[in-house]
Design an enzyme around this catalytic site. Structure first.
Site, PDB file in Angstrom:
ATOM      1  N   SER A   1       0.405  -1.020  -0.176  1.00  0.00           N
ATOM      2  CA  SER A   1       0.525   0.265   0.224  1.00  0.00           C
ATOM      3  C   SER A   1       0.812   1.580   0.269  1.00  0.00           C
ATOM      4  O   SER A   1       1.776   1.385  -1.051  1.00  0.00           O
ATOM      5  CB  SER A   1      -1.270  -0.071   1.197  1.00  0.00           C
TER       6      SER A   1
ATOM      7  N   HIS B   1      -7.364  -5.785  -1.581  1.00  0.00           N
ATOM      8  CA  HIS B   1      -6.519  -4.910  -1.418  1.00  0.00           C
ATOM      9  C   HIS B   1      -5.421  -5.460   0.117  1.00  0.00           C
ATOM     10  O   HIS B   1      -4.077  -5.757   0.214  1.00  0.00           O
ATOM     11  CB  HIS B   1      -6.951  -3.656  -0.614  1.00  0.00           C
TER      12      HIS B   1
END
Length: 300
Positions: free
Chosen positions: A182, A283
Site C-alpha cells: 500500500s 487489497h
C-alpha cells in the site's frame, strides 16, 4: 511469481488468521501479541534496535532476524520489510523452519516503537514522495497527517539502518530486497527510482493513484539509467475492495490496467519489471500473501 504448493500451504494458514487488515482494507488497529522475536525461534536469532527521525518526531523499531546456520561464502541474502510491526506478526516458526532448510535470508522488519500493527500518521509521512517543492504537506483527506517525507525516511534507512544490519552479520550486496504494501508499496516504487542499494523491489498493492498518480508520473519521467541492474515486481490482487479505503478508490480493473501500463512503459526503457496478479485476493489480503510469497520463494 506463482505460489508453490509449499508456500501456498503456509500462506493459507496465515491468511486464515489474518486480522490486521479487514476485508474492506481499512486497518484494524488492535495491539499485537508477542512476535517471534519475543517468543524465540529455534532457527533464527533476533536483535532489535530503535532509531529516531531527524526531527525526533517519529520513532522506529527494527527487528533483525539472522539464520542460526553459518552464512554462505558470499553472505546472506537480505529482505527489508516495511510496516515492520505487522510484518513481524506474520513471521511464524513454521515459516522460519522452512527457510532454514535452504538458503535462508536475513529478515529486516522496519517498524515503529509501538505494539500496534501500524502507525498511520508516521507511515503517511515516511512512505510518500514529495511534490516538486520537496516540502511536507498535509494529506488532503486527513489533515492531521503530513505527507511527502520519503526522501528523509530513505536516508535514515540507507544511512543508519542498513549500516547497522551490515555490522551485525555478513550480507551479500548482490542479493538485497525491499518489500512494502500500500503506502509501503509506494515507498518501494519511489526507492526503486532513487536508490541502487537494493537489487529487488516488491511493491505490493502500491497506492499508484495517490495524489493524482504522482508516482506514475515519476515512473514515466524516469531515465533508462535509473532503471538498470535491478528488478521490480508490482503485485496486485484482482478482487475489488467492497468499501474503498483512502488509497484504494479506483475500480480494481482500472488499477490493474494502470499497473500494466506502468510495466509497459518501464519495459520500453529497458527495465526488468513484471506485474503479478493474485487471484481472489483483496487489497488488504495482498499484505500477508505477497510478504510470505517473497519470503518463501526467495526470488532475490
Amino acid at each position: 511469481m506463482k505460489f508453490s504448493a509449499q508456500a501456498g500451504s503456509i500462506l493459507l494458514g496465515c491468511l486464515l488468521g489474518f486480522s490486521s487488515i479487514t476485508a474492506n482494507a481499512r486497518p484494524n488497529i488492535q495491539p499485537l501479541p508477542a512476535n517471534i522475536a519475543q517468543t524465540g525461534s529455534a532457527v533464527y536469532q533476533f536483535k532489535t534496535l530503535e532509531f529516531d527521525s531527524k526531527d525526533r518526531q517519529r520513532h522506529y523499531r527494527v527487528w533483525l532476524g539472522i539464520p542460526k546456520h553459518a552464512a554462505p561464502a558470499q553472505g546472506y541474502a537480505a529482505l527489508y520489510m516495511l510496516d515492520g510491526n505487522s510484518a513481524m506478526s506474520h513471521l511464524q516458526e513454521n515459516v522460519l523452519k522452512q527457510l532454514s532448510k535452504s538458503d535462508a535470508p536475513v529478515l529486516v522488519a522496519v517498524g515503529y516503537q509501538s505494539n500496534l500493527p501500524y502507525d498511520v500518521n508516521a507511515r503517511a509521512q515516511d512512505y510518500t514522495p514529495a511534490d516538486a517543492s520537496g516540502k511536507l504537506q498535509p494529506d488532503a483527506n486527513h489533515p492531521e497527517r503530513m505527507t511527502g517525507g520519503s526522501a528523509e525516511f530513505r536516508q535514515l534507512l540507507l544511512d543508519k539502518i542498513v549500516p547497522w544490519v551490515n555490522q551485525q552479520t555478513q550480507i551479500n550486496p548482490q542479493r538485497t530486497a525491499l518489500w512494502g504494501h500500500s503506502y509501503g508499496g509506494l515507498f518501494v516504487l519511489d526507492t526503486y527510482l532513487n536508490s541502487n542499494y537494493f537489487q529487488s523491489y516488491f511493491a505490493a498493492s502500491p497506492s499508484i493513484h495517490w495524489q493524482n498518480d504522482r508516482i506514475q508520473q515519476m515512473l514515466n519521467q524516469a531515465t533508462p539509467a535509473q532503471l538498470q541492474h535491478k528488478h521490480l515486481s508490482i503485485i496486485e490482487g484482482d478482487v475489488q475492495t467492497p468499501v474503498a479505503a483512502d488509497d484504494q478508490d479506483k475500480q480494481i480493473d482500472e488499477l490493474i490496467d494502470q499497473n500494466r501500463e506502468i510495466v509497459r512503459q518501464l519495459h520500453r526503457k529497458g527495465a526488468d519489471v513484471k506485474l503479478v496478479v493474485y487471484p481472489d485476493l483483496r487489497h488488504g489480503e495482498v499484505f500477508p500473501a505477497s510478504l510470505l510469497d517473497v519470503i518463501t520463494e526467495q526470488r532475490y
